[in-house]
Scaffold this active site. Structure first.
Site, short mmCIF file in Angstrom:
data_model
loop_
_atom_site.label_atom_id
_atom_site.label_comp_id
_atom_site.label_asym_id
_atom_site.label_seq_id
_atom_site.Cartn_x
_atom_site.Cartn_y
_atom_site.Cartn_z
N GLU A 111 -95.24 29.33 1.68
CA GLU A 111 -94.85 27.79 1.33
C GLU A 111 -93.54 27.93 0.61
O GLU A 111 -93.23 28.97 -0.01
CB GLU A 111 -95.67 26.88 0.81
N SER A 152 -96.75 28.98 -6.93
CA SER A 152 -95.33 28.98 -6.90
C SER A 152 -94.93 30.47 -7.66
O SER A 152 -95.12 31.51 -6.90
CB SER A 152 -94.74 27.90 -7.63
N HIS A 174 -96.22 22.84 -2.45
CA HIS A 174 -95.67 21.92 -3.59
C HIS A 174 -95.67 20.64 -3.38
O HIS A 174 -95.16 19.60 -4.09
CB HIS A 174 -94.08 22.43 -4.03
#
Length: 297
Positions: free
Chosen positions: A204, A111, A272
Protein backbone atom coordinates in the site's frame (compact mmCIF):
# COMPACT_ATOMS: atom_id res chain seq x y z
CA UNK A 1 11.91 -21.31 10.26
CA UNK A 2 8.75 -19.25 10.82
CA UNK A 3 8.16 -18.19 14.44
CA UNK A 4 4.82 -16.83 15.60
CA UNK A 5 4.38 -14.87 18.85
CA UNK A 6 2.03 -16.03 21.57
CA UNK A 7 -1.50 -14.61 21.42
CA UNK A 8 -2.07 -11.45 23.44
CA UNK A 9 -3.99 -12.27 26.61
CA UNK A 10 -6.36 -9.98 28.56
CA UNK A 11 -4.41 -7.68 30.86
CA UNK A 12 -1.18 -8.18 28.90
CA UNK A 13 1.69 -5.70 29.12
CA UNK A 14 2.12 -3.55 26.01
CA UNK A 15 5.28 -1.49 25.48
CA UNK A 16 5.31 1.56 23.21
CA UNK A 17 8.44 2.29 21.19
CA UNK A 18 9.20 5.05 18.67
CA UNK A 19 11.63 3.80 16.00
CA UNK A 20 10.91 6.51 13.45
CA UNK A 21 9.43 10.03 13.47
CA UNK A 22 8.85 12.49 16.31
CA UNK A 23 5.83 11.53 18.41
CA UNK A 24 2.77 13.65 19.17
CA UNK A 25 2.25 13.12 22.94
CA UNK A 26 -1.46 14.02 22.80
CA UNK A 27 -2.26 11.45 20.12
CA UNK A 28 -0.14 8.86 21.89
CA UNK A 29 -1.98 9.41 25.16
CA UNK A 30 -5.39 8.95 23.55
CA UNK A 31 -4.55 5.42 22.44
CA UNK A 32 -2.68 4.64 25.65
CA UNK A 33 -5.81 5.58 27.62
CA UNK A 34 -7.93 3.45 25.28
CA UNK A 35 -5.73 0.40 25.83
CA UNK A 36 -5.56 0.97 29.58
CA UNK A 37 -9.34 1.24 29.71
CA UNK A 38 -9.52 -2.12 27.93
CA UNK A 39 -7.51 -3.65 30.78
CA UNK A 40 -4.00 -3.71 29.31
CA UNK A 41 -0.91 -2.52 31.13
CA UNK A 42 0.81 0.04 28.91
CA UNK A 43 4.31 1.43 29.34
CA UNK A 44 6.55 3.65 27.22
CA UNK A 45 10.11 3.14 26.17
CA UNK A 46 12.52 5.50 27.88
CA UNK A 47 13.07 7.59 24.75
CA UNK A 48 9.63 7.59 23.12
CA UNK A 49 9.18 11.35 23.50
CA UNK A 50 12.76 12.29 22.60
CA UNK A 51 13.49 14.52 19.62
CA UNK A 52 16.63 14.52 17.52
CA UNK A 53 16.59 16.16 14.11
CA UNK A 54 13.44 14.69 12.48
CA UNK A 55 13.53 11.52 14.57
CA UNK A 56 12.15 10.37 17.93
CA UNK A 57 15.59 10.43 19.49
CA UNK A 58 19.03 9.26 18.45
CA UNK A 59 19.42 5.95 16.61
CA UNK A 60 21.18 4.29 19.53
CA UNK A 61 18.37 5.27 21.91
CA UNK A 62 15.59 4.20 19.55
CA UNK A 63 17.27 0.83 19.05
CA UNK A 64 17.77 0.41 22.78
CA UNK A 65 14.08 1.01 23.48
CA UNK A 66 13.14 -1.60 20.88
CA UNK A 67 15.64 -4.17 22.13
CA UNK A 68 14.62 -3.55 25.74
CA UNK A 69 10.97 -4.12 24.84
CA UNK A 70 11.69 -7.34 22.96
CA UNK A 71 14.00 -8.61 25.71
CA UNK A 72 11.86 -7.74 28.75
CA UNK A 73 10.13 -10.94 29.94
CA UNK A 74 7.32 -8.84 31.44
CA UNK A 75 6.42 -7.26 28.07
CA UNK A 76 3.98 -9.19 25.90
CA UNK A 77 3.57 -6.94 22.86
CA UNK A 78 5.33 -4.00 21.24
CA UNK A 79 3.32 -1.30 19.46
CA UNK A 80 5.11 1.40 17.53
CA UNK A 81 4.16 5.01 18.21
CA UNK A 82 4.10 6.20 14.61
CA UNK A 83 5.75 5.90 11.23
CA UNK A 84 7.23 8.84 9.38
CA UNK A 85 10.83 8.02 8.63
CA UNK A 86 13.77 6.51 10.47
CA UNK A 87 13.26 2.78 10.98
CA UNK A 88 15.67 1.83 8.19
CA UNK A 89 18.47 3.62 10.01
CA UNK A 90 18.11 1.15 12.89
CA UNK A 91 18.71 -2.01 10.86
CA UNK A 92 22.55 -1.95 10.87
CA UNK A 93 22.48 -1.32 14.62
CA UNK A 94 20.09 -4.21 15.18
CA UNK A 95 22.51 -6.41 13.25
CA UNK A 96 25.08 -5.79 15.99
CA UNK A 97 22.78 -7.38 18.58
CA UNK A 98 21.97 -11.10 18.64
CA UNK A 99 18.27 -11.59 19.36
CA UNK A 100 18.12 -15.20 18.15
CA UNK A 101 17.63 -16.49 21.71
CA UNK A 102 14.41 -14.51 22.14
CA UNK A 103 10.90 -15.73 21.50
CA UNK A 104 9.01 -13.35 19.21
CA UNK A 105 6.47 -10.91 20.60
CA UNK A 106 3.55 -9.23 18.86
CA UNK A 107 5.10 -6.30 16.97
CA UNK A 108 2.53 -3.96 15.46
CA UNK A 109 2.84 -1.01 13.10
CA UNK A 110 2.68 0.07 9.46
CA UNK A 111 4.09 2.59 6.98
CA UNK A 112 7.75 3.20 7.90
CA UNK A 113 7.57 0.20 10.26
CA UNK A 114 7.67 -1.94 7.09
CA UNK A 115 11.46 -1.87 7.46
CA UNK A 116 11.21 -3.57 10.85
CA UNK A 117 8.70 -6.14 9.60
CA UNK A 118 11.14 -7.07 6.83
CA UNK A 119 14.10 -7.12 9.20
CA UNK A 120 12.65 -9.43 11.82
CA UNK A 121 11.39 -11.89 9.24
CA UNK A 122 14.59 -12.04 7.19
CA UNK A 123 16.81 -12.24 10.25
CA UNK A 124 14.74 -14.40 12.63
CA UNK A 125 11.65 -15.64 10.81
CA UNK A 126 9.32 -13.75 13.12
CA UNK A 127 5.70 -13.20 12.20
CA UNK A 128 4.88 -9.52 12.78
CA UNK A 129 1.72 -7.47 12.32
CA UNK A 130 0.90 -4.77 9.80
CA UNK A 131 -1.67 -2.54 11.49
CA UNK A 132 -2.35 0.68 13.41
CA UNK A 133 0.34 2.61 15.25
CA UNK A 134 -0.33 4.36 18.55
CA UNK A 135 -1.07 7.66 16.81
CA UNK A 136 -3.81 5.98 14.76
CA UNK A 137 -7.46 6.13 15.80
CA UNK A 138 -8.10 2.98 17.83
CA UNK A 139 -11.60 3.89 19.01
CA UNK A 140 -13.40 2.36 16.02
CA UNK A 141 -13.12 -0.84 14.00
CA UNK A 142 -9.38 -0.68 13.34
CA UNK A 143 -8.49 -0.82 17.02
CA UNK A 144 -10.81 -3.70 17.79
CA UNK A 145 -9.54 -5.69 14.82
CA UNK A 146 -5.94 -5.09 15.91
CA UNK A 147 -6.63 -6.43 19.40
CA UNK A 148 -8.57 -9.40 18.04
CA UNK A 149 -5.80 -10.33 15.60
CA UNK A 150 -3.10 -10.05 18.26
CA UNK A 151 -5.24 -12.16 20.59
CA UNK A 152 -5.70 -14.78 17.88
CA UNK A 153 -9.50 -14.49 17.94
CA UNK A 154 -9.90 -12.96 14.48
CA UNK A 155 -9.00 -15.35 11.71
CA UNK A 156 -11.14 -14.14 8.80
CA UNK A 157 -11.15 -10.78 7.02
CA UNK A 158 -14.25 -10.28 4.79
CA UNK A 159 -13.28 -8.06 1.87
CA UNK A 160 -16.45 -7.27 -0.04
CA UNK A 161 -15.05 -3.98 -1.37
CA UNK A 162 -11.90 -5.66 -2.69
CA UNK A 163 -11.70 -6.17 -6.45
CA UNK A 164 -10.15 -9.23 -8.05
CA UNK A 165 -7.84 -8.48 -10.97
CA UNK A 166 -6.54 -11.21 -13.28
CA UNK A 167 -8.61 -13.68 -11.24
CA UNK A 168 -7.46 -17.04 -10.04
CA UNK A 169 -9.56 -20.19 -10.33
CA UNK A 170 -8.82 -21.23 -6.78
CA UNK A 171 -7.96 -19.65 -3.42
CA UNK A 172 -4.25 -19.09 -2.83
CA UNK A 173 -2.62 -20.07 0.43
CA UNK A 174 0.74 -18.42 1.04
CA UNK A 175 2.47 -16.10 3.50
CA UNK A 176 2.11 -12.36 2.88
CA UNK A 177 5.13 -10.07 2.87
CA UNK A 178 5.41 -6.35 2.32
CA UNK A 179 3.71 -3.28 3.72
CA UNK A 180 4.44 0.19 2.45
CA UNK A 181 5.61 0.00 -1.16
CA UNK A 182 8.05 2.92 -0.92
CA UNK A 183 9.76 1.57 2.19
CA UNK A 184 9.83 -1.98 0.88
CA UNK A 185 11.36 -0.87 -2.44
CA UNK A 186 14.07 1.01 -0.55
CA UNK A 187 15.26 -2.35 0.80
CA UNK A 188 15.96 -3.82 -2.66
CA UNK A 189 19.62 -4.82 -2.84
CA UNK A 190 19.97 -5.04 0.94
CA UNK A 191 20.05 -8.22 3.03
CA UNK A 192 16.75 -7.17 4.60
CA UNK A 193 14.44 -7.63 1.61
CA UNK A 194 12.21 -10.65 2.30
CA UNK A 195 12.06 -13.42 -0.26
CA UNK A 196 8.77 -13.33 -2.14
CA UNK A 197 9.23 -16.77 -3.64
CA UNK A 198 6.00 -18.72 -3.03
CA UNK A 199 4.54 -15.69 -1.20
CA UNK A 200 1.95 -12.99 -1.80
CA UNK A 201 3.19 -9.43 -2.17
CA UNK A 202 1.03 -7.08 -0.09
CA UNK A 203 1.68 -3.35 -0.56
CA UNK A 204 0.00 0.00 0.00
CA UNK A 205 1.13 3.62 -0.17
CA UNK A 206 0.19 7.24 0.40
CA UNK A 207 0.64 10.38 -1.70
CA UNK A 208 2.60 8.67 -4.45
CA UNK A 209 1.75 9.59 -8.05
CA UNK A 210 0.82 6.60 -10.23
CA UNK A 211 3.99 6.90 -12.30
CA UNK A 212 6.06 6.55 -9.12
CA UNK A 213 4.05 3.51 -8.08
CA UNK A 214 4.69 2.07 -11.55
CA UNK A 215 8.40 2.80 -11.25
CA UNK A 216 8.64 1.05 -7.89
CA UNK A 217 6.80 -2.02 -9.16
CA UNK A 218 9.16 -2.17 -12.11
CA UNK A 219 12.16 -1.85 -9.82
CA UNK A 220 10.90 -4.91 -7.94
CA UNK A 221 10.32 -6.73 -11.22
CA UNK A 222 13.64 -5.85 -12.87
CA UNK A 223 15.64 -6.65 -9.75
CA UNK A 224 14.20 -10.16 -9.69
CA UNK A 225 12.37 -9.63 -6.41
CA UNK A 226 9.04 -10.77 -7.88
CA UNK A 227 10.28 -14.14 -9.08
CA UNK A 228 8.12 -16.94 -7.73
CA UNK A 229 5.38 -14.75 -6.24
CA UNK A 230 1.90 -16.27 -5.95
CA UNK A 231 -0.15 -13.07 -6.08
CA UNK A 232 -0.27 -9.31 -5.52
CA UNK A 233 -2.52 -7.52 -3.03
CA UNK A 234 -2.86 -3.74 -3.17
CA UNK A 235 -4.21 -2.12 -0.01
CA UNK A 236 -5.50 1.41 0.37
CA UNK A 237 -3.61 3.87 -1.81
CA UNK A 238 -4.52 7.26 -0.37
CA UNK A 239 -3.52 10.20 -2.54
CA UNK A 240 -2.12 7.90 -5.24
CA UNK A 241 -3.92 9.44 -8.19
CA UNK A 242 -7.55 9.00 -9.21
CA UNK A 243 -9.74 7.26 -11.75
CA UNK A 244 -9.28 10.03 -14.34
CA UNK A 245 -5.50 9.59 -14.61
CA UNK A 246 -4.25 8.22 -17.96
CA UNK A 247 -2.53 5.47 -15.96
CA UNK A 248 -4.10 4.48 -12.64
CA UNK A 249 -2.71 2.40 -9.79
CA UNK A 250 -5.39 -0.17 -10.49
CA UNK A 251 -4.12 -0.51 -14.07
CA UNK A 252 -0.53 -0.74 -12.82
CA UNK A 253 -1.36 -3.55 -10.40
CA UNK A 254 -3.28 -5.38 -13.12
CA UNK A 255 -0.45 -5.03 -15.64
CA UNK A 256 2.12 -6.21 -13.10
CA UNK A 257 -0.03 -9.23 -12.27
CA UNK A 258 -0.20 -10.10 -15.96
CA UNK A 259 3.57 -9.67 -16.28
CA UNK A 260 4.13 -12.05 -13.37
CA UNK A 261 1.36 -14.43 -14.40
CA UNK A 262 -0.41 -14.24 -11.04
CA UNK A 263 -3.78 -13.04 -9.75
CA UNK A 264 -4.11 -9.69 -8.02
CA UNK A 265 -6.49 -8.08 -5.59
CA UNK A 266 -7.15 -4.35 -5.37
CA UNK A 267 -8.35 -2.21 -2.46
CA UNK A 268 -7.73 -4.59 0.44
CA UNK A 269 -8.76 -2.63 3.58
CA UNK A 270 -5.31 -1.94 5.03
CA UNK A 271 -3.03 1.07 4.75
CA UNK A 272 -3.12 4.82 5.20
CA UNK A 273 -6.85 5.20 4.62
CA UNK A 274 -9.89 4.97 6.87
CA UNK A 275 -9.54 1.20 6.99
CA UNK A 276 -6.33 -0.22 8.37
CA UNK A 277 -7.10 -3.78 9.29
CA UNK A 278 -4.33 -5.70 11.01
CA UNK A 279 -2.84 -8.63 9.09
CA UNK A 280 0.01 -10.97 10.06
CA UNK A 281 3.07 -10.83 7.83
CA UNK A 282 4.96 -14.05 7.26
CA UNK A 283 2.08 -16.30 8.31
CA UNK A 284 0.22 -18.36 5.69
CA UNK A 285 -3.09 -16.77 4.70
CA UNK A 286 -5.70 -18.02 2.28
CA UNK A 287 -7.12 -15.38 -0.06
CA UNK A 288 -10.13 -15.89 -2.30
CA UNK A 289 -12.47 -13.57 -4.19
CA UNK A 290 -14.14 -12.11 -1.11
CA UNK A 291 -12.22 -12.96 2.03
CA UNK A 292 -8.84 -13.62 3.60
CA UNK A 293 -8.41 -16.15 6.40
CA UNK A 294 -5.64 -17.81 8.33
CA UNK A 295 -4.59 -21.00 6.60
CA UNK A 296 -6.32 -23.98 8.13
CA UNK A 297 -9.22 -21.93 9.49
Amino acid sequence: MRKKPKPLKPGAHIRIVAPAGIVNPKNLQITQDFLTHRGYTVSQGAHVLDQHEIFAGKETDRVQDLVDALSDPHVDAVITARGGYGSVRLLPLLDQIDLSHLNPKCLLGYSDITALHAYFFTRYGWVTYHGPVMESDWTHENGQIALDVLAGTKTCWPTRAMEVLNPSHAPITAPWHGGNLTVLTSLVGTPYFPSLNDAVLFVEDVNEAPYRVDRMFHQLLLSGCLEGIRGIVWGEGVGCGNDTDPLTVKQIVYQMALECGVPAWYNFPAGHGVNNWTVPLGEPLTISDNHVLLAGE
